[in-house]
Design a protein around this motif. Structure first.
Motif, short mmCIF file in Angstrom:
data_model
loop_
_atom_site.label_atom_id
_atom_site.label_comp_id
_atom_site.label_asym_id
_atom_site.label_seq_id
_atom_site.Cartn_x
_atom_site.Cartn_y
_atom_site.Cartn_z
N ASP A 127 0.85 -1.19 0.00
CA ASP A 127 0.00 0.00 0.00
C ASP A 127 0.89 1.24 0.00
OD1 ASP A 127 -1.57 2.23 0.98
OD2 ASP A 127 -3.11 0.80 1.56
N LYS A 134 0.27 -5.13 2.79
CA LYS A 134 -1.08 -5.32 3.30
C LYS A 134 -1.65 -6.63 2.77
CE LYS A 134 -1.95 -1.64 5.79
NZ LYS A 134 -2.37 -1.75 7.21
N CYS A 224 -12.34 4.32 3.87
CA CYS A 224 -13.13 3.14 4.23
C CYS A 224 -12.83 2.03 3.22
CB CYS A 224 -14.61 3.51 4.21
SG CYS A 224 -15.69 2.32 5.01
N GLU A 228 -15.05 -0.74 6.44
CA GLU A 228 -14.44 -0.41 7.73
C GLU A 228 -13.46 0.75 7.56
OE1 GLU A 228 -15.36 -1.64 10.55
OE2 GLU A 228 -16.71 -3.13 9.65
N GLN A 230 -10.18 3.01 8.07
CA GLN A 230 -8.76 2.70 8.16
C GLN A 230 -8.04 3.90 8.79
OE1 GLN A 230 -7.81 -0.47 7.07
NE2 GLN A 230 -10.02 -0.71 6.75
N HIS A 233 -4.69 5.14 7.32
CA HIS A 233 -4.79 5.84 6.05
C HIS A 233 -5.22 7.29 6.26
CE1 HIS A 233 -4.73 1.73 4.47
NE2 HIS A 233 -4.43 2.24 3.30
#
Length: 455
Positions: A127, A134, A224, A228, A230, A233
């Motif tokens: 990522d 990830k 998201c 969910e 993050q 991020h």
């Protein structure tokens, strides 16, 4: 129709940033590079059944080959070959003519799996926002062209540099492997040798949540993934100034367009909609609260529609309209009218849906994207019997009608993701689903599209 996915996200994460409102939900794409990494790993390899029995019997005290063969009911040569293989693997040793387990063999007997060091090359998603490997499923990654055709906003990366060996740790790899639901869970990484390749640059679809304060002009972002939030991020996007790089701004909303007095009188406002949903959410489990709130809200004949619901209704029109679609929007921009948008609209046309689109404000199309207009004109040429695409003289209306739903709003249907400065506002509209009223509005706007064409 149940409560939209965007509305569900708003209800879960709308208050995530105190003092700020959730002003936008943008389909985005996270930059990911698939690394191919050479590692030294310790692999647990499942044993063949005969080898397993040989190790287990030796572990229980059987010391001679003949005794092993008799207990297993097999030929002496079969047992000899299996035992020799385990001696080569370092699990069994011969001592004074008798068989015994090594320390490694004792561990194997305990786990019923052989352990051996191996060199492996692993594909690992990296990522480039949080600058870390990830556990993203590679099947969910898409290339840049596909991301652009779907209209995803490409998010900025933390660095432009290549990934270095020092950016990877053994601990990260082992944590990632433990989370995997495949055979790679059977290995433990001992050392990272080198990055063999890092040329596969892809994107992971995600949702970018835009929070803001129109009074102060403040903008903050959250990401998201798979429903969910993050947090890592969100922190990295703030650190690299992503909101400024992407040109995000917040502005005051335009006044909500009003309807006839009869419809305004029965219109259920946003505050009451929210109270209905929150009240159902507090129902005991026996009340089936997870489904009752959406059903009650979406059955209201005339109601407020929140800003986040608008794109979901446009998607519903493109994916499920059976009879008619009518869109009026001042501007047409490529952030909305993507290749994917046109393909979905063409599927509706082929299914027999009648489509009307009207656009235009001011003397020219300088605020529209010419290539997006060209896509729609080409589609109109292919489906001239069902698709009516017209340039209006000067429209301020923002209308969506599909089948039995009419939405009158201040939301720009065909440019909400294509604003040059990406200005986010708390837009509000009205959704009407009274058949007679929807039919009347449809006829009215079709007539407008016929008579208000720019010469």
């Amino acid at each position: 129709m149940s409560l939209t996915a965007s509305e569900q996200i708003r209800r879960r994460f709308g208050n995530k940033r105190p003092g700020l409102e959730l002003l936008g939900l943008v389909e985005a794409a996270v930059p990911v590079t698939v690394l191919r990494v050479d590692v030294l790993a310790q692999e647990r390899k499942q044993l063949p059944l005969l080898d397993e029995f040989v190790i287990q019997f030796v572990h229980e005290g059987v010391r001679a080959l003949d005794e092993l063969a008799a207990l297993l009911g097999l030929e002496h040569e079969q047992v000899l070959n299996a035992t020799a293989e385990q001696i080569r693997e370092g699990n069994i040793r011969r001592s004074s003519g008798h068989l015994a387990l090594t320390a490694q063999g004792t561990e194997v007997a305990r786990t019923l799996a052989a352990i051996q060091p191996v060199l492996k090359q692993l594909p690992v998603p990296f990522d480039r926002i949080v600058w870390s490997i990830k556990n993203y499923a590679q099947i969910g990654l898409i290339n840049k062209k596909a991301a652009e055709e779907h209209g995803y906003l490409l998010l900025p990366r933390k660095k432009q540099a290549s990934v270095a060996l020092t950016d990877l740790t053994v601990e990260q790899f082992n944590e990632l492997i433990r989370d995997r639901e495949d055979r790679e869970r059977l290995i433990e990484i001992l050392r990272i040798r080198k990055i063999a390749s890092q040329t596969q640059h892809l994107y992971l679809p995600a949702q970018l949540l835009v929070y803001g304060n129109p009074e102060q002009g403040e903008v903050e972002l959250e990401l998201c993934i798979d429903g969910e939030l993050q947090p890592a991020h969100g922190l990295e996007l703030a650190a690299i100034g992503a909101a400024e790089k992407l040109g995000f701004e917040v502005g005051q909303p335009e006044p909500r367009p009003t309807l006839s007095p009869e419809l305004e009188e029965v219109r259920v406002p946003a505050e009451q909609i929210e109270a209905l949903v929150q009240g159902a959410a507090r129902m005991p489990d026996g009340g089936n609260s997870a489904t009752e709130a959406p059903q009650k809200v979406t059955e209201i004949p005339v109601r407020s529609i929140s800003m986040l619901e608008h794109p979901d209704h446009l998607n519903a029109a493109l994916d499920s309209a059976r009879k008619r679609i009518l869109i009026i929007s001042p501007w047409v921009r490529g952030g909305v009218v993507t290749t994917n948008f046109v393909e979905r609209l063409e599927r509706r046309l082929r299914a027999g849906v009648e489509v009307h689109i009207g656009y235009g404000i001011g003397p020219d199309d300088r605020d529209c994207d010419e290539w997006a207009l060209r896509k729609l004109r080409n589609l109109a040429q292919r489906h001239g019997d069902r698709f009516h695409f017209v340039r209006l003289k000067n429209t301020h209306a923002k209308i969506l009608i599909y089948d039995g739903i009419w939405i009158n709003t201040s939301f720009n249907w065909l440019s909400f993701k294509g604003d040059p400065n990406r200005t986010f506002r708390m837009e509000e509209g009205t959704l009407v689903q009274i058949s007679s009223e929807v039919d009347k509005a449809y006829k009215q706007y079709v007539e407008v599209l016929k008579t208000d064409i720019k010469p």
